[in-house]
Motif scaffolding. Sequence first.
Motif, short mmCIF file in Angstrom:
data_model
loop_
_atom_site.label_atom_id
_atom_site.label_comp_id
_atom_site.label_asym_id
_atom_site.label_seq_id
_atom_site.Cartn_x
_atom_site.Cartn_y
_atom_site.Cartn_z
N GLU A 18 66.10 156.96 26.62
CA GLU A 18 65.25 156.25 24.95
C GLU A 18 63.87 157.64 23.93
N ARG A 19 63.65 157.77 24.73
CA ARG A 19 62.21 159.80 24.55
C ARG A 19 63.91 160.84 23.56
N LYS A 20 64.84 160.42 24.10
CA LYS A 20 65.34 161.71 23.59
C LYS A 20 65.53 163.14 24.19
N SER A 57 52.43 160.55 34.20
CA SER A 57 51.06 161.06 33.41
C SER A 57 51.59 161.82 32.60
N ALA A 58 53.11 162.90 32.72
CA ALA A 58 53.29 163.27 31.04
C ALA A 58 53.44 162.79 30.39
N LEU A 59 54.07 161.47 30.75
CA LEU A 59 55.00 160.12 29.63
C LEU A 59 54.46 159.55 29.54
N ASP A 60 53.10 159.10 29.63
CA ASP A 60 51.93 157.84 29.48
C ASP A 60 52.79 157.26 29.75
N LEU A 61 53.18 156.87 31.35
CA LEU A 61 53.85 155.46 32.15
C LEU A 61 52.93 155.33 33.40
N PRO A 62 52.70 153.94 33.62
CA PRO A 62 52.31 153.74 34.67
C PRO A 62 52.80 154.20 36.03
N ILE A 63 52.34 154.42 37.10
CA ILE A 63 53.64 155.02 38.13
C ILE A 63 54.89 154.08 38.68
N ASN A 64 53.60 152.90 38.21
CA ASN A 64 54.97 151.47 38.91
C ASN A 64 56.26 151.48 38.49
N PHE A 65 56.41 152.12 36.97
CA PHE A 65 57.75 151.85 36.36
C PHE A 65 58.35 152.81 37.13
N PHE A 66 58.56 153.70 37.61
CA PHE A 66 59.29 154.32 38.94
C PHE A 66 59.51 154.05 40.17
N VAL A 67 58.41 152.95 40.89
CA VAL A 67 58.45 152.46 41.76
C VAL A 67 59.19 151.56 42.17
N GLU A 68 59.81 150.96 42.73
CA GLU A 68 60.33 149.67 42.81
C GLU A 68 59.71 147.91 43.76
N ASN A 69 59.61 147.79 43.68
CA ASN A 69 58.52 146.50 45.09
C ASN A 69 57.44 146.90 44.70
N SER A 70 56.54 147.82 43.56
CA SER A 70 55.07 148.06 43.55
C SER A 70 54.40 147.30 43.68
N GLY A 71 54.23 145.98 43.56
CA GLY A 71 53.40 144.64 44.11
C GLY A 71 53.02 144.34 41.84
N SER A 75 57.58 145.88 32.42
CA SER A 75 58.15 144.99 31.90
C SER A 75 59.82 145.47 31.26
N GLY A 76 60.28 146.02 31.95
CA GLY A 76 61.61 146.23 31.48
C GLY A 76 61.71 147.24 30.67
N SER A 77 60.66 147.78 30.04
CA SER A 77 60.68 148.28 29.28
C SER A 77 59.63 149.97 28.79
N VAL A 78 60.36 150.86 27.91
CA VAL A 78 59.62 152.41 28.55
C VAL A 78 58.10 152.35 27.86
N GLY A 79 57.19 152.27 28.67
CA GLY A 79 56.04 152.77 28.03
C GLY A 79 54.93 150.86 28.12
N GLY A 80 56.15 149.71 28.95
CA GLY A 80 55.49 148.29 29.39
C GLY A 80 54.75 148.99 30.38
N GLY A 81 54.63 147.84 30.93
CA GLY A 81 53.72 148.21 32.35
C GLY A 81 52.87 147.36 32.64
#
Length: 87
Positions: A18-20, A57-71, A75-81
């Motif tokens: 998504e970010r090429k 941090s580098a991609l400005d995403l929450p850690i839980n974007f990469f970890v399944e079942n984090s509680g 949102s399913g989209s990059v940058g969401g959550g």
Amino acid sequence: MGIKKNYFNDQLRKVMFERKLTQQKLAALLGINQARISGWLHGTRNPSLSSIKKIASALDLPINFFVENSGVMNSGSVGGGVSIGGM
């Protein structure tokens, strides 16, 4: 917090697409070699929690974007959550 192998790989691929971002560009952004990125994408290496934090941090995403079942729901989209306080 557990890391499901394919989930992390899929999420990393998704954000890179998504970010090429190429493996080389992401490696440069993180200050690591491209072989490590390749290993994560192919499932031959597992990222450490500190690596996941660095990627998020580098991609400005929450850690839980990469970890399944984090509680916390993604949102399913990059940058969401929702960011987890203190991480």
